[in-house]
Write an enzyme that holds these catalytic residues in place. Structure first.
Site, PDB file in Angstrom:
ATOM      1  N   LYS A  49     -34.077  15.599  16.371  1.00  0.00           N
ATOM      2  CA  LYS A  49     -34.724  15.581  15.081  1.00  0.00           C
ATOM      3  C   LYS A  49     -35.633  14.366  14.938  1.00  0.00           C
ATOM      4  CE  LYS A  49     -30.428  17.254  13.004  1.00  0.00           C
ATOM      5  NZ  LYS A  49     -29.314  16.878  12.107  1.00  0.00           N
ATOM      6  N   GLY A  50     -35.470  13.412  15.849  1.00  0.00           N
ATOM      7  CA  GLY A  50     -36.099  12.105  15.685  1.00  0.00           C
ATOM      8  C   GLY A  50     -37.611  12.117  15.561  1.00  0.00           C
ATOM      9  N   ASP A 110     -36.058   6.078  26.114  1.00  0.00           N
ATOM     10  CA  ASP A 110     -35.001   5.101  26.359  1.00  0.00           C
ATOM     11  C   ASP A 110     -34.630   5.147  27.850  1.00  0.00           C
ATOM     12  OD1 ASP A 110     -32.854   3.540  24.532  1.00  0.00           O
ATOM     13  OD2 ASP A 110     -31.755   4.618  26.057  1.00  0.00           O
ATOM     14  N   PHE A 159     -31.267  -1.667  18.859  1.00  0.00           N
ATOM     15  CA  PHE A 159     -31.111  -0.351  18.235  1.00  0.00           C
ATOM     16  C   PHE A 159     -31.927  -0.301  16.948  1.00  0.00           C
ATOM     17  CE2 PHE A 159     -29.347   3.301  16.167  1.00  0.00           C
ATOM     18  CZ  PHE A 159     -29.233   4.183  17.229  1.00  0.00           C
ATOM     19  N   VAL A 160     -32.870   0.645  16.904  1.00  0.00           N
ATOM     20  CA  VAL A 160     -33.781   0.724  15.757  1.00  0.00           C
ATOM     21  C   VAL A 160     -33.567   2.024  14.994  1.00  0.00           C
ATOM     22  CG1 VAL A 160     -35.548  -0.786  16.717  1.00  0.00           C
ATOM     23  CG2 VAL A 160     -35.624   1.662  17.239  1.00  0.00           C
ATOM     24  N   ARG A 172     -33.167   7.985   8.519  1.00  0.00           N
ATOM     25  CA  ARG A 172     -34.391   8.630   9.036  1.00  0.00           C
ATOM     26  C   ARG A 172     -35.560   8.509   8.052  1.00  0.00           C
ATOM     27  NH1 ARG A 172     -32.990  11.805  13.576  1.00  0.00           N
ATOM     28  NH2 ARG A 172     -30.929  12.748  13.494  1.00  0.00           N
TER      29      ARG A 172
HETATM   30  P1  XMP Z   1     -33.127   9.014  26.628  1.00  0.00           P
HETATM   31  O1  XMP Z   1     -32.767  10.237  27.367  1.00  0.00           O
HETATM   32  O2  XMP Z   1     -34.516   8.502  26.918  1.00  0.00           O
HETATM   33  O3  XMP Z   1     -32.975   9.432  25.122  1.00  0.00           O
HETATM   34  O4  XMP Z   1     -32.081   7.921  26.823  1.00  0.00           O
HETATM   35  C1  XMP Z   1     -33.804   9.058  24.130  1.00  0.00           C
HETATM   36  C2  XMP Z   1     -33.079   9.409  22.870  1.00  0.00           C
HETATM   37  O5  XMP Z   1     -32.087   8.424  22.592  1.00  0.00           O
HETATM   38  C3  XMP Z   1     -32.055   8.120  21.227  1.00  0.00           C
HETATM   39  N1  XMP Z   1     -32.291   6.669  21.059  1.00  0.00           N
HETATM   40  C4  XMP Z   1     -32.333   6.030  19.889  1.00  0.00           C
HETATM   41  N2  XMP Z   1     -32.184   6.478  18.640  1.00  0.00           N
HETATM   42  N3  XMP Z   1     -32.508   4.286  17.822  1.00  0.00           N
HETATM   43  C5  XMP Z   1     -32.277   5.591  17.612  1.00  0.00           C
HETATM   44  O6  XMP Z   1     -32.179   5.997  16.457  1.00  0.00           O
HETATM   45  C6  XMP Z   1     -32.657   3.749  19.049  1.00  0.00           C
HETATM   46  O7  XMP Z   1     -32.883   2.540  19.181  1.00  0.00           O
HETATM   47  C7  XMP Z   1     -32.567   4.675  20.151  1.00  0.00           C
HETATM   48  N4  XMP Z   1     -32.671   4.521  21.482  1.00  0.00           N
HETATM   49  C8  XMP Z   1     -32.492   5.780  22.002  1.00  0.00           C
HETATM   50  C9  XMP Z   1     -33.134   8.964  20.579  1.00  0.00           C
HETATM   51  O8  XMP Z   1     -32.527  10.114  20.027  1.00  0.00           O
HETATM   52  C10 XMP Z   1     -34.044   9.376  21.706  1.00  0.00           C
HETATM   53  O9  XMP Z   1     -34.634  10.627  21.500  1.00  0.00           O
HETATM   54 MG    MG Z   2     -34.839  11.904  19.920  1.00  0.00          MG
END
Ligand code: XMP
Ligand code: MG
Length: 187
Positions: A49-50, A110, A159-160, A172
């Site tokens: 959903k991000g 990430d 963590f953001v 969100r």
């Molecule tokens: P990958 O597979 O690249 O996944 O590790 C990326 C997903 O991890 C979540 N993610 C975060 N969500 N704050 C968040 O709210 C963060 O700092 C963060 N770091 C990773 C996110 O869902 C992204 O699509």
């Molecule tokens: Mg995401």
């Protein structure tokens, strides 16, 4: 300027609303330039959903012919495909990817596990081209190399939340990207 008194769980603003809007417009310009002479229309695929807030802002600046669709990474459920430890819910309504230049729109890159799985899947479906647009990039956390075609802002390993990104489905709606106070997830 955000008034952080309204958001006591946020320890500081990392990216302001103004900076986000400038970034969105800069990326949209790059996308418009890249696809200006494309023979096929653009299909923007948001990863739920991000990406929804970013996607909603970004698409309003796109001037080339385009449509939207969505996919969701999930750890359970039916209609899934797996690679490594990532499962995808195949929510794409579009069945003829050959007719499109696909642009995956993600909130944050990430480890790269989710995106590498998604990109592999979309390429296997024969899209004309598959490119990646991510608002945020956390390079320090990368485990799998994933080429980024359109990148917003590179951030440190913190963590953001906000602007679509959540902690336990909260935050969100914040119009900026903020750093969550560690007491929220340590308590
Ligand atoms: P990958 O597979 O690249 O996944 O590790 C990326 C997903 O991890 C979540 N993610 C975060 N969500 N704050 C968040 O709210 C963060 O700092 C963060 N770091 C990773 C996110 O869902 C992204 O699509
Ligand atoms: Mg995401």
């Amino acid at each position: 300027m955000a008034d952080l008194h309204q958001f006591p769980d946020i320890s500081r603003v990392l990216i302001s609303e103004e900076q986000l809007q400038q970034t969105v417009q800069r990326i949209a310009q790059e996308i418009n330039d890249t696809y200006a002479d494309a023979k096929k229309p653009l299909l923007m695929v948001g990863i739920l959903k991000g990406s929804v807030v970013f996607m909603a802002d970004l698409m309003r600046y796109i001037t080339v012919p385009m449509s939207i669709d969505f996919m969701q990474a999930s750890s359970y459920g039916s209609n899934t495909v797996s690679c490594g430890n990532v499962n995808l819910r195949l929510d794409l309504k579009c069945t003829n990817l050959q007719a499109f230049n696909v642009l995956v729109v993600e909130d944050i890159l990430d480890s790269g596990n989710t995106l590498s799985c998604i990109l592999k899947y979309l390429k296997s479906k024969g899209a004309q081209s598959v490119r990646l647009c991510t608002l945020l990039n956390k390079p320090d956390r990368r485990k799998v190399d994933v080429p980024i075609d359109f990148e917003g802002i590179s951030i440190p390993d913190e963590f953001v939340v906000g602007y679509g990104l959540d902690y336990n489905e909260q935050y969100r709606q914040l119009p900026f990207i903020g750093i969550l106070d560690p007491r929220v997830y340590n308590s």
